[in-house]
Structures are given as C-alpha cells and as structure tokens.
Write an enzyme that holds these catalytic residues in place. Structure first.
Site, PDB file in Angstrom:
ATOM      1  N   HIS A  77     -47.518 -13.031  17.362  1.00 42.40           N
ATOM      2  CA  HIS A  77     -46.247 -12.876  16.636  1.00 42.40           C
ATOM      3  C   HIS A  77     -46.071 -14.054  15.697  1.00 42.40           C
ATOM      4  CE1 HIS A  77     -42.012 -12.234  15.777  1.00 42.40           C
ATOM      5  NE2 HIS A  77     -42.215 -10.998  16.194  1.00 42.40           N
ATOM      6  N   ASP A 126     -44.351  -4.579  20.829  1.00 45.29           N
ATOM      7  CA  ASP A 126     -45.088  -3.308  20.706  1.00 45.29           C
ATOM      8  C   ASP A 126     -46.077  -3.078  21.839  1.00 45.29           C
ATOM      9  OD1 ASP A 126     -45.024  -4.022  17.250  1.00 45.29           O
ATOM     10  OD2 ASP A 126     -43.940  -2.419  18.267  1.00 45.29           O
TER      11      ASP A 126
HETATM   12  C1  SDX Z   1     -43.809  -6.591  15.052  1.00 43.47           C
HETATM   13  O1  SDX Z   1     -42.003 -10.307  12.364  1.00 43.47           O
HETATM   14  C2  SDX Z   1     -41.435  -9.647  13.296  1.00 43.47           C
HETATM   15  O2  SDX Z   1     -40.390 -10.025  13.824  1.00 43.47           O
HETATM   16  C3  SDX Z   1     -42.096  -8.340  13.659  1.00 43.47           C
HETATM   17  C4  SDX Z   1     -41.506  -7.605  14.855  1.00 43.47           C
HETATM   18  C5  SDX Z   1     -40.116  -7.104  14.587  1.00 43.47           C
HETATM   19  O3  SDX Z   1     -39.365  -6.933  15.551  1.00 43.47           O
HETATM   20  O4  SDX Z   1     -39.812  -6.795  13.398  1.00 43.47           O
HETATM   21  O5  SDX Z   1     -41.485  -8.464  15.977  1.00 43.47           O
HETATM   22  C6  SDX Z   1     -42.348  -6.375  15.210  1.00 43.47           C
HETATM   23  O6  SDX Z   1     -44.350  -6.295  14.026  1.00 43.47           O
HETATM   24  C7  SDX Z   1     -44.583  -7.258  16.172  1.00 43.47           C
HETATM   25  C8  SDX Z   1     -46.067  -7.545  15.801  1.00 43.47           C
HETATM   26  C9  SDX Z   1     -46.872  -6.245  15.950  1.00 43.47           C
HETATM   27  N1  SDX Z   1     -48.230  -6.444  15.387  1.00 43.47           N
HETATM   28  C10 SDX Z   1     -49.302  -6.481  16.188  1.00 43.47           C
HETATM   29  O7  SDX Z   1     -49.266  -6.474  17.415  1.00 43.47           O
HETATM   30  C11 SDX Z   1     -50.629  -6.538  15.441  1.00 43.47           C
HETATM   31  C12 SDX Z   1     -51.520  -7.629  16.035  1.00 43.47           C
HETATM   32  N2  SDX Z   1     -50.920  -8.922  15.763  1.00 43.47           N
HETATM   33  C13 SDX Z   1     -51.403  -9.669  14.631  1.00 43.47           C
HETATM   34  O8  SDX Z   1     -51.944  -8.971  13.581  1.00 43.47           O
HETATM   35  C14 SDX Z   1     -50.583 -10.910  14.301  1.00 43.47           C
HETATM   36  O9  SDX Z   1     -50.410 -11.596  15.475  1.00 43.47           O
HETATM   37  C15 SDX Z   1     -49.239 -10.740  13.606  1.00 43.47           C
HETATM   38  C16 SDX Z   1     -49.360  -9.896  12.402  1.00 43.47           C
HETATM   39  C17 SDX Z   1     -48.231 -10.186  14.548  1.00 43.47           C
HETATM   40  C18 SDX Z   1     -48.783 -12.152  13.178  1.00 43.47           C
HETATM   41  O10 SDX Z   1     -49.676 -12.589  12.243  1.00 43.47           O
HETATM   42  P1  SDX Z   1     -49.597 -14.065  11.607  1.00 43.47           P
HETATM   43  O11 SDX Z   1     -48.368 -14.769  12.044  1.00 43.47           O
HETATM   44  O12 SDX Z   1     -49.868 -13.928  10.144  1.00 43.47           O
HETATM   45  O13 SDX Z   1     -50.773 -14.818  12.336  1.00 43.47           O
HETATM   46  P2  SDX Z   1     -52.264 -14.877  11.808  1.00 43.47           P
HETATM   47  O14 SDX Z   1     -52.735 -13.505  11.412  1.00 43.47           O
HETATM   48  O15 SDX Z   1     -52.353 -15.971  10.794  1.00 43.47           O
HETATM   49  O16 SDX Z   1     -53.057 -15.305  13.135  1.00 43.47           O
HETATM   50  C19 SDX Z   1     -53.099 -16.657  13.562  1.00 43.47           C
HETATM   51  C20 SDX Z   1     -54.411 -16.772  14.345  1.00 43.47           C
HETATM   52  C21 SDX Z   1     -55.622 -16.260  13.550  1.00 43.47           C
HETATM   53  O17 SDX Z   1     -56.757 -16.911  14.057  1.00 43.47           O
HETATM   54  P3  SDX Z   1     -57.360 -18.198  13.194  1.00 43.47           P
HETATM   55  O18 SDX Z   1     -57.673 -17.636  11.822  1.00 43.47           O
HETATM   56  O19 SDX Z   1     -56.237 -19.215  13.209  1.00 43.47           O
HETATM   57  O20 SDX Z   1     -58.583 -18.600  13.992  1.00 43.47           O
HETATM   58  O21 SDX Z   1     -54.351 -15.941  15.526  1.00 43.47           O
HETATM   59  C22 SDX Z   1     -55.306 -14.897  15.421  1.00 43.47           C
HETATM   60  C23 SDX Z   1     -55.707 -14.807  13.961  1.00 43.47           C
HETATM   61  O22 SDX Z   1     -57.048 -14.304  13.820  1.00 43.47           O
HETATM   62  N3  SDX Z   1     -54.625 -13.675  15.857  1.00 43.47           N
HETATM   63  C24 SDX Z   1     -55.168 -12.726  16.608  1.00 43.47           C
HETATM   64  C25 SDX Z   1     -54.150 -11.790  16.835  1.00 43.47           C
HETATM   65  N4  SDX Z   1     -53.025 -12.187  16.220  1.00 43.47           N
HETATM   66  C26 SDX Z   1     -53.325 -13.350  15.623  1.00 43.47           C
HETATM   67  N5  SDX Z   1     -56.423 -12.577  17.097  1.00 43.47           N
HETATM   68  C27 SDX Z   1     -56.640 -11.466  17.831  1.00 43.47           C
HETATM   69  N6  SDX Z   1     -55.695 -10.517  18.099  1.00 43.47           N
HETATM   70  C28 SDX Z   1     -54.455 -10.653  17.621  1.00 43.47           C
HETATM   71  N7  SDX Z   1     -53.519  -9.728  17.873  1.00 43.47           N
END
Ligand code: SDX
Length: 392
Positions: A271, A328
């Site tokens: 998140h 989710d």
């Molecule tokens: C919702 O914003 C909100 O409030 C949203 C929400 C709402 O109520 O409106 O809460 C609802 O959308 C919840 C999130 C649902 N999405 C998912 O579950 C999809 C999987 N999650 C990710 O794609 C990610 O965690 C996000 C999109 C939720 C957040 O992305 P960020 O903040 O841009 O973080 P990032 O992509 O920069 O990741 C940081 C690191 C990275 O690794 P490094 O490059 O630093 O080595 O964490 C890793 C990412 O690769 N990472 C994950 C991961 N999420 C982040 N690695 C594996 N699996 C994951 N799910």
C-alpha cells in the site's frame, strides 16, 4: 512562473489538497472518516449513515437518516433508455467498463449542472447519484446473468434492496439473509473513502475543470478499475485460484513476486500509505471467518489466502518493503461467499467508494480549487527545421 520543476512520479511525496473528510496514519494503521474510527463505524453504523457523515460531515440524527434513505429511494428511477445502452454492450464486457459508461450517460438524462452554491441542489444531487449508481450497478450484473433489470423495493433498507436487485428472480421468493446484509454493509463502510487515492484524485482533477459530478464519478470508476487499485480485489481471487490450481505452493508465487524480471505482484499486498497492516484488512479478515462460518461456506481459497499471508509476512523481501495485506486481500473471499461473481468485485468497491468520491468532489468545488494542471520536465528534441515529406 518557470523556476525549478521537481518531478514526483506517482505523487508519492506530493499533497494535492487540504481535506477534512478522511484521516489516514500509514505508520499506525489508523483510518477515520470525519474523525470517527472505522472500527466504530463498521461496528455501530450503517453504510447509508456513514455515507451521510462522509458527505455532510456529521453523523445524521434518526430523522435526518430516515429522510436521507427516503430521498435516495425517491431518485431510484433510472430512465428506461439506459437499458438500451446496457443492451449495446457485448455480453462479456467487463462490468466496470459498462458502469463507467452508464455513469457518464447519466449526464445525458440529468444535464443540469449541480449548483454548488445551493445546499438543496447539492443534497438532491447526492441522493440522485447514490440512488442511480446503485441501481445501475445491479443492472450490470442482471444483464450479464440474463435476468430482468428490476427496481428498488421501498419497503427495504439500502443494502437489503441492493442484494434483492442483484439476486431476486421473479419466479422465486428471495429471502435476504441478515448475515449477508451485515457483511455487505460492513464491506461498503470500509470502502467509503480513503483520502487522495488514485480514483479519488481522478474525481477531483476531472471535477476541477468544472466537469459535471456524473462525468467525474465516471472517471473515478475507470481509475478504480485498474488491477493496481480497486481491480486488485478481482486479481486477488484470480491469483488465489491460480495458486490452488497449481497445487497450493504459495512459496512459488512469493518467489515470482520477488523476481524483478517477473511482472507478477502479490495482489492484495502492499500500500502506498499503510506501512503497517491496513486496518480495513484486519476487520475484513475477521469478517471473512465469521461470514463463511455463518453461511456454512468452506472456501479453499480462504485457507490459501491465510497460508500465503503468513508466508509473505515472514518473508524478508516483503518485510523490508513493509508489504502487508491491504483492503483487497480478503474482501473478494466475502463477496464470493455472498454469491457475487468475481468480475463484479470491483463494482462492489465502486458502490462502497461512491460516497467518498461525492464528498471529495463537493469539497473540491466548495473550496473553489483551481484546475488541476501540473507541469513537466521536457526531455524531447530541441528546435529543428521542418522536413518536407519528400525528404523524409
Ligand atoms: C487499493 O491508495 C489507496 O488508498 C488505495 C486503496 C483505497 O482504498 O483507495 O487503499 C485501495 O488500491 C489498495 C491496493 C490494491 N493494489 C494491490 O493490491 C496491487 C498490488 N500492490 C502493488 O502494486 C503496490 O503495493 C501498490 C500499487 C498498492 C502501491 O504501490 P507503490 O506505493 O507505488 O509502491 P511501489 O510499486 O513503488 O513498490 C515499492 C516496492 C517495490 O520494490 P523495489 O522496487 O523497491 O525493490 O515494493 C514492491 C515493489 O516492487 N512491491 C511489491 C508489491 N507491492 C510493492 N512486490 C510484490 N508484490 C506486491 N504486491
């Protein structure tokens, strides 16, 4: 002004507005709507009661709540021509694409812009939007099932009737299960608002050009559809099903999620704000156990979800990145137990998030915020002479 432009991709460190609607503390895992904790609201209030508080700022009195529910009912009639629009979609069209189109189409049947200087006009627009969006959300499902697109039953509460419009068929008596009503009411409350998430920011930016409320909400539906945002609730179930089909080896999928060369992410994890447990995930996880037990549903993907969660929480890569289950991760397991098809999960998220979108749009307009128009750092070509096509 020229000066320095700093790029903040994904607005990770950028605030877009001041807002008094929702408070998040990502470190402590706190979520409050209008100062009320979601733990209290999920436990003690109804979704329509919470919608009133999110939009108008205060929990309603009994009279205000009854009037709000009645006024929503009064606006449930949707122009029959909307069914022609639904009929125009191919059967396998994704419900979020249909819902976004229908929401925008509401402008055609309600062209008068919302007069934001009139409390009464705002109140009526709120009731109309909640009523019609809910009916249309159920019609999207009815069309896919080949069921008649039916109407509100004014003798029922909002959630009871939502379920009736979703599942009742004319040939059978549909009895609403109070466990299902309570579970859905709680889920909708937990989705009601979440400060400046992707879809809410979209609603605010679209509305900042003074585009209409329906057009702005339609844009929010589209933003929510993405698998990185609301679409994750559908993607989680598809991921859990894939793990089950693959023999339940969660470590294999965790390894995939850590592999930088593999685009796969663990859906329902991570998140932007919560660097601790998403407080909504905690409530939903408990509700999942309670609802499935009460309904006598034994869903193998729930066990896989718990095994996956445990393994991920112990994994160094995930711990180093503060990746925890988000809203989710477990919600789809409850939707499934309620009989809601996977492709409708994100529509359920939208139905829950609607009051938040509306509240934030109204706040942005009442604050007379300027049109959202960021700058950029240009990295393209310098000035160059035009080349005739014969010379290219
Ligand atoms: C919702 O914003 C909100 O409030 C949203 C929400 C709402 O109520 O409106 O809460 C609802 O959308 C919840 C999130 C649902 N999405 C998912 O579950 C999809 C999987 N999650 C990710 O794609 C990610 O965690 C996000 C999109 C939720 C957040 O992305 P960020 O903040 O841009 O973080 P990032 O992509 O920069 O990741 C940081 C690191 C990275 O690794 P490094 O490059 O630093 O080595 O964490 C890793 C990412 O690769 N990472 C994950 C991961 N999420 C982040 N690695 C594996 N699996 C994951 N799910």
């Amino acid at each position: 002004a020229t000066g320095y432009i700093t790029i903040d991709q994904g607005f990770k460190n950028t605030g877009s507005c001041q807002s008094s609607i929702t408070f998040l503390d990502g470190e402590k895992g706190i979520l409050r709507y209008r100062g009320y904790s979601i733990e209290d609201l999920a436990e003690k209030a109804s979704f329509i009661e919470v919608s009133y508080a999110v939009i108008f700022g205060e929990l309603p009195t009994k009279t205000q709540l009854e009037k709000f529910e009645d006024d929503i009912r009064k606006h449930t009639l949707v122009n029959e021509e909307m069914k022609d629009i639904i009929d125009g979609f191919p059967k396998n069209a994704h419900p979020m694409g249909i819902l976004s189109s229908l929401t925008s189409a509401l402008t055609a049947f309600n062209p008068k812009p919302v007069d934001v200087d009139s409390q009464e006009a705002i109140y009526n627009a709120v009731c109309k939007t909640i009523a019609k969006f809910s009916v249309l959300s159920t019609w999207v499902h009815r069309k896919r099932e080949g069921f008649p697109m039916n109407y509100y039953d004014n003798s029922k509460g909002y959630v009871e009737n939502f379920l009736t419009m979703m599942f009742a068929i004319p040939t059978e008596e549909y009895k609403v299960n109070p466990v299902v009503v309570d579970a859905l009411d709680k889920l909708l409350i937990l989705h009601a608002d979440h400060e400046q998430n992707c879809s809410t920011s979209t609603v605010r930016v679209v509305g900042s050009s003074h585009a209409g409320l329906f057009a702005s909400i339609s844009a929010g539906v589209s933003a929510l559809w993405g698998p990185l945002h609301g679409g994750a609730n559908q993607a989680v179930i598809e991921m859990l099903e894939a793990i089950k089909a693959d023999g339940g080896d969660v470590e294999k999928f965790i390894a995939k999620a850590k592999d930088k060369d593999d685009p796969f992410r663990l859906m329902g994890f991570g998140h932007r704000v919560y660097k601790n447990f998403d407080p909504r995930a905690k409530i939903i996880k408990k509700a999942a156990d309670d609802v499935l037990a009460a309904l006598g549903v034994n869903d193998p993907v729930l066990d896989i979800a718990k095994t996956l969660e445990k393994a991920a929480l112990e994994d160094e890569y995930f711990k180093a990145r503060n990746l925890y289950p988000n809203v989710d991760f477990y919600s789809g397991i409850i939707y499934r137990a309620l009989g809601i098809p996977t492709e409708m999960f994100t529509v359920m998220f939208a139905v829950g998030r609607l009051p938040g979108w509306i509240a934030q749009w109204i706040e942005m307009r009442l604050n007379s915020e300027p049109i959202g128009r960021p700058r950029q750092v240009y990295t393209g070509e310098n000035l160059r002479a035009f080349k005739e096509i014969s010379n290219r």
